[in-house]
Design a protein around this motif. Structure first.
Motif, PDB file in Angstrom:
ATOM      1  N   ALA A 172      44.086  26.380 -18.375  1.00 12.61           N
ATOM      2  CA  ALA A 172      45.399  26.451 -17.474  1.00 12.61           C
ATOM      3  C   ALA A 172      45.344  26.467 -16.092  1.00 12.61           C
ATOM      4  O   ALA A 172      46.219  26.236 -15.488  1.00 12.61           O
ATOM      5  N   ILE A 173      44.160  27.138 -15.606  1.00 14.26           N
ATOM      6  CA  ILE A 173      43.962  27.503 -14.196  1.00 14.26           C
ATOM      7  C   ILE A 173      43.853  26.520 -13.263  1.00 14.26           C
ATOM      8  O   ILE A 173      44.639  26.214 -12.324  1.00 14.26           O
ATOM      9  N   PRO A 174      43.203  25.221 -13.536  1.00 20.71           N
ATOM     10  CA  PRO A 174      43.208  24.174 -12.651  1.00 20.71           C
ATOM     11  C   PRO A 174      44.571  23.445 -12.530  1.00 20.71           C
ATOM     12  O   PRO A 174      44.953  23.084 -11.455  1.00 20.71           O
ATOM     13  N   ASP A 175      45.304  23.509 -13.308  1.00 23.61           N
ATOM     14  CA  ASP A 175      46.940  23.119 -13.132  1.00 23.61           C
ATOM     15  C   ASP A 175      47.759  23.963 -12.701  1.00 23.61           C
ATOM     16  O   ASP A 175      48.512  23.367 -11.830  1.00 23.61           O
ATOM     17  N   LEU A 176      47.583  24.996 -12.769  1.00 31.22           N
ATOM     18  CA  LEU A 176      48.386  26.139 -12.323  1.00 31.22           C
ATOM     19  C   LEU A 176      48.278  25.962 -10.622  1.00 31.22           C
ATOM     20  O   LEU A 176      49.182  26.144 -10.015  1.00 31.22           O
ATOM     21  N   VAL A 177      47.091  25.748 -10.259  1.00 35.70           N
ATOM     22  CA  VAL A 177      47.010  25.978  -8.784  1.00 35.70           C
ATOM     23  C   VAL A 177      47.401  24.417  -8.270  1.00 35.70           C
ATOM     24  O   VAL A 177      47.428  24.753  -6.921  1.00 35.70           O
ATOM     25  N   LYS A 178      47.597  23.572  -8.736  1.00 41.93           N
ATOM     26  CA  LYS A 178      48.028  22.200  -8.510  1.00 41.93           C
ATOM     27  C   LYS A 178      49.642  22.358  -8.375  1.00 41.93           C
ATOM     28  O   LYS A 178      50.317  21.964  -7.453  1.00 41.93           O
ATOM     29  N   ARG A 179      50.168  22.998  -9.433  1.00 42.88           N
ATOM     30  CA  ARG A 179      51.598  23.226  -9.331  1.00 42.88           C
ATOM     31  C   ARG A 179      52.321  24.396  -8.612  1.00 42.88           C
ATOM     32  O   ARG A 179      53.412  24.296  -8.088  1.00 42.88           O
ATOM     33  N   TYR A 180      51.332  25.346  -8.323  1.00 44.95           N
ATOM     34  CA  TYR A 180      51.749  26.443  -7.677  1.00 44.95           C
ATOM     35  C   TYR A 180      50.825  26.611  -6.276  1.00 44.95           C
ATOM     36  O   TYR A 180      49.784  27.339  -6.791  1.00 44.95           O
ATOM     37  N   PRO A 181      50.908  25.851  -5.424  1.00 51.28           N
ATOM     38  CA  PRO A 181      49.974  25.868  -4.196  1.00 51.28           C
ATOM     39  C   PRO A 181      49.562  27.236  -3.756  1.00 51.28           C
ATOM     40  O   PRO A 181      48.243  27.262  -3.493  1.00 51.28           O
ATOM     41  N   PRO A 182      50.271  28.442  -3.769  1.00 51.01           N
ATOM     42  CA  PRO A 182      49.969  29.580  -3.225  1.00 51.01           C
ATOM     43  C   PRO A 182      48.724  30.101  -4.071  1.00 51.01           C
ATOM     44  O   PRO A 182      47.727  31.059  -3.764  1.00 51.01           O
ATOM     45  N   PHE A 183      48.533  29.758  -5.368  1.00 56.64           N
ATOM     46  CA  PHE A 183      47.672  30.309  -6.215  1.00 56.64           C
ATOM     47  C   PHE A 183      45.994  29.732  -5.766  1.00 56.64           C
ATOM     48  O   PHE A 183      45.076  30.210  -6.403  1.00 56.64           O
ATOM     49  N   MET A 184      46.153  28.643  -5.132  1.00 62.18           N
ATOM     50  CA  MET A 184      44.690  28.074  -5.089  1.00 62.18           C
ATOM     51  C   MET A 184      43.996  28.998  -4.003  1.00 62.18           C
ATOM     52  O   MET A 184      42.730  29.570  -4.364  1.00 62.18           O
ATOM     53  N   ASP A 185      44.629  29.921  -2.983  1.00 57.99           N
ATOM     54  CA  ASP A 185      44.021  30.632  -2.061  1.00 57.99           C
ATOM     55  C   ASP A 185      43.735  32.099  -2.844  1.00 57.99           C
ATOM     56  O   ASP A 185      42.829  33.301  -2.313  1.00 57.99           O
ATOM     57  N   THR A 186      44.636  32.390  -3.749  1.00 61.14           N
ATOM     58  CA  THR A 186      44.635  33.984  -4.522  1.00 61.14           C
ATOM     59  C   THR A 186      44.075  33.824  -5.877  1.00 61.14           C
ATOM     60  O   THR A 186      43.970  34.924  -6.568  1.00 61.14           O
ATOM     61  N   MET A 187      43.756  32.437  -6.451  1.00 56.85           N
ATOM     62  CA  MET A 187      43.477  32.673  -7.689  1.00 56.85           C
ATOM     63  C   MET A 187      42.124  33.578  -8.063  1.00 56.85           C
ATOM     64  O   MET A 187      41.729  34.085  -9.104  1.00 56.85           O
ATOM     65  N   ALA A 188      41.273  33.753  -7.086  1.00 60.53           N
ATOM     66  CA  ALA A 188      40.008  34.476  -7.128  1.00 60.53           C
ATOM     67  C   ALA A 188      40.472  36.091  -7.402  1.00 60.53           C
ATOM     68  O   ALA A 188      39.981  36.768  -8.579  1.00 60.53           O
ATOM     69  N   LYS A 189      41.461  36.532  -6.961  1.00 59.45           N
ATOM     70  CA  LYS A 189      41.967  37.816  -6.990  1.00 59.45           C
ATOM     71  C   LYS A 189      42.665  37.971  -8.081  1.00 59.45           C
ATOM     72  O   LYS A 189      42.689  38.947  -9.130  1.00 59.45           O
ATOM     73  N   ILE A 190      43.355  36.851  -8.708  1.00 61.63           N
ATOM     74  CA  ILE A 190      44.351  36.856  -9.914  1.00 61.63           C
ATOM     75  C   ILE A 190      43.148  37.028 -11.211  1.00 61.63           C
ATOM     76  O   ILE A 190      43.581  37.905 -12.094  1.00 61.63           O
ATOM     77  N   LEU A 191      42.231  36.324 -11.017  1.00 61.69           N
ATOM     78  CA  LEU A 191      41.208  36.260 -12.112  1.00 61.69           C
ATOM     79  C   LEU A 191      40.407  37.521 -12.202  1.00 61.69           C
ATOM     80  O   LEU A 191      40.159  38.201 -13.251  1.00 61.69           O
ATOM     81  N   HIS A 192      40.127  38.077 -10.999  1.00 59.03           N
ATOM     82  CA  HIS A 192      39.699  39.561 -10.988  1.00 59.03           C
ATOM     83  C   HIS A 192      40.684  40.549 -11.699  1.00 59.03           C
ATOM     84  O   HIS A 192      40.109  41.391 -12.366  1.00 59.03           O
ATOM     85  N   LEU A 193      42.048  40.407 -11.436  1.00 58.15           N
ATOM     86  CA  LEU A 193      43.016  41.243 -12.200  1.00 58.15           C
ATOM     87  C   LEU A 193      42.758  41.321 -13.552  1.00 58.15           C
ATOM     88  O   LEU A 193      42.767  42.060 -14.254  1.00 58.15           O
ATOM     89  N   LEU A 194      42.788  39.758 -14.042  1.00 58.72           N
ATOM     90  CA  LEU A 194      42.747  39.626 -15.515  1.00 58.72           C
ATOM     91  C   LEU A 194      41.500  40.146 -16.142  1.00 58.72           C
ATOM     92  O   LEU A 194      41.256  40.620 -17.326  1.00 58.72           O
ATOM     93  N   TYR A 195      40.161  40.047 -15.360  1.00 63.95           N
ATOM     94  CA  TYR A 195      38.933  40.504 -15.700  1.00 63.95           C
ATOM     95  C   TYR A 195      39.074  42.035 -15.996  1.00 63.95           C
ATOM     96  O   TYR A 195      38.467  42.734 -16.749  1.00 63.95           O
ATOM     97  N   ASP A 196      39.614  42.644 -14.959  1.00 69.65           N
ATOM     98  CA  ASP A 196      39.424  44.179 -14.728  1.00 69.65           C
ATOM     99  C   ASP A 196      40.431  44.823 -15.994  1.00 69.65           C
ATOM    100  O   ASP A 196      40.283  45.864 -16.529  1.00 69.65           O
ATOM    101  N   ALA A 197      41.516  43.793 -16.257  1.00 71.84           N
ATOM    102  CA  ALA A 197      42.369  44.186 -17.520  1.00 71.84           C
ATOM    103  C   ALA A 197      41.980  43.950 -18.708  1.00 71.84           C
ATOM    104  O   ALA A 197      42.572  44.226 -19.701  1.00 71.84           O
ATOM    105  N   ASP A 198      40.406  43.503 -18.696  1.00 72.48           N
ATOM    106  CA  ASP A 198      39.980  43.149 -20.075  1.00 72.48           C
ATOM    107  C   ASP A 198      40.554  42.044 -20.826  1.00 72.48           C
ATOM    108  O   ASP A 198      40.609  42.016 -22.094  1.00 72.48           O
ATOM    109  N   ILE A 199      41.304  41.005 -20.274  1.00 74.93           N
ATOM    110  CA  ILE A 199      42.024  39.980 -20.716  1.00 74.93           C
ATOM    111  C   ILE A 199      41.072  38.879 -20.586  1.00 74.93           C
ATOM    112  O   ILE A 199      40.906  37.952 -21.664  1.00 74.93           O
ATOM    113  N   LEU A 200      40.208  38.612 -19.547  1.00 69.32           N
ATOM    114  CA  LEU A 200      39.231  37.769 -19.451  1.00 69.32           C
ATOM    115  C   LEU A 200      37.938  38.387 -19.354  1.00 69.32           C
ATOM    116  O   LEU A 200      37.603  39.292 -18.773  1.00 69.32           O
TER     117      LEU A 200
END
Length: 227
Positions: A156-184
């Protein structure tokens, strides 16, 4: 085999990619950067009306709307019970004949963007996303543990950053959050990134991916030494 829902605090994320979660006022430069796109707010509030015209099937749009309504209702009532949300989401899945991949994609998007103001400065936007992940961690866990669940989230990530432009610059941190939470997991993220075709996104994620690879190499060396 439903697990009991429990209040799980987010694991503190080591901030390797800048001031991710500060709620202090941003600098004038950051504010100017955030104001470059004045239509971002419309992307969120009008999503159901113009969501990928013709690209997303109506059943998926309807399913996603119901998922968002379920999450919003639980949040407003202050009663976020994972098992109840799973029952509602699975009921909507059957009603709208959506695939498991579409279910995970819609769940992730709904959690990340729930009550989100896209005009927020990056640090506050990330703080809001972090809070959403913490609230719905149990739900994200449920669907990540299904077969290919993590892969479905990542798709879902590539489509998310296209439809929600602020996510392009923040996605690394969002993925880090999901990684730290043991979701990814580490292996899922690295495998997905190796096939990622969006070069702009891949460049934005580079520092985080490099860090994951180094951590993976160190773990492999430790396992070899212990043998």
């Amino acid at each position: 085999e439903e697990e009991e829902d429990e209040d799980v605090d987010m694991v503190g994320s080591t901030d390797l990619w800048g001031e991710a979660f500060s709620t202090s006022e941003e600098s004038d430069a950051a504010s100017e950067e955030e104001s470059e796109s004045e239509d971002w707010e419309d992307n969120l509030s009008l999503e159901e009306e113009d969501d990928d015209e013709g690209e997303v099937h109506d059943d998926v749009k309807n399913f996603k709307r119901e998922v968002r309504e379920s999450l919003l209702r639980a949040d407003q009532e202050g009663k976020i019970v994972t098992d109840n949300l799973v029952l509602e989401i699975n009921s909507s899945k059957h009603a709208w004949n959506t695939t498991l991949c579409e279910v995970n994609q819609c769940v992730l998007e709904s959690v990340l963007t729930l009550n989100l103001d896209l005009d927020l400065p990056a640090a506050k936007l990330l703080a809001h996303v972090k809070n959403n992940i913490g609230k719905f961690k149990g739900l994200l866990d449920k669907y990540s543990k299904s077969k290919s669940g993590e892969d479905y989230y990542l798709s879902a990530i590539p489509d998310l950053v296209k439809r929600y432009p602020p996510f392009m610059d923040t996605m690394a941190k969002i993925l880090h959050l999901l990684y730290d939470a043991d979701i990814l997991g580490e292996s899922s993220i690295l495998s997905w990134s190796s096939k990622l075709q969006d070069m702009t996104l891949k460049k934005k994620l580079k520092a985080f991916l490099d860090w994951l690879e180094e951590d993976d190499d160190e773990s492999s060396e430790e396992e070899s030494d212990s043998d």
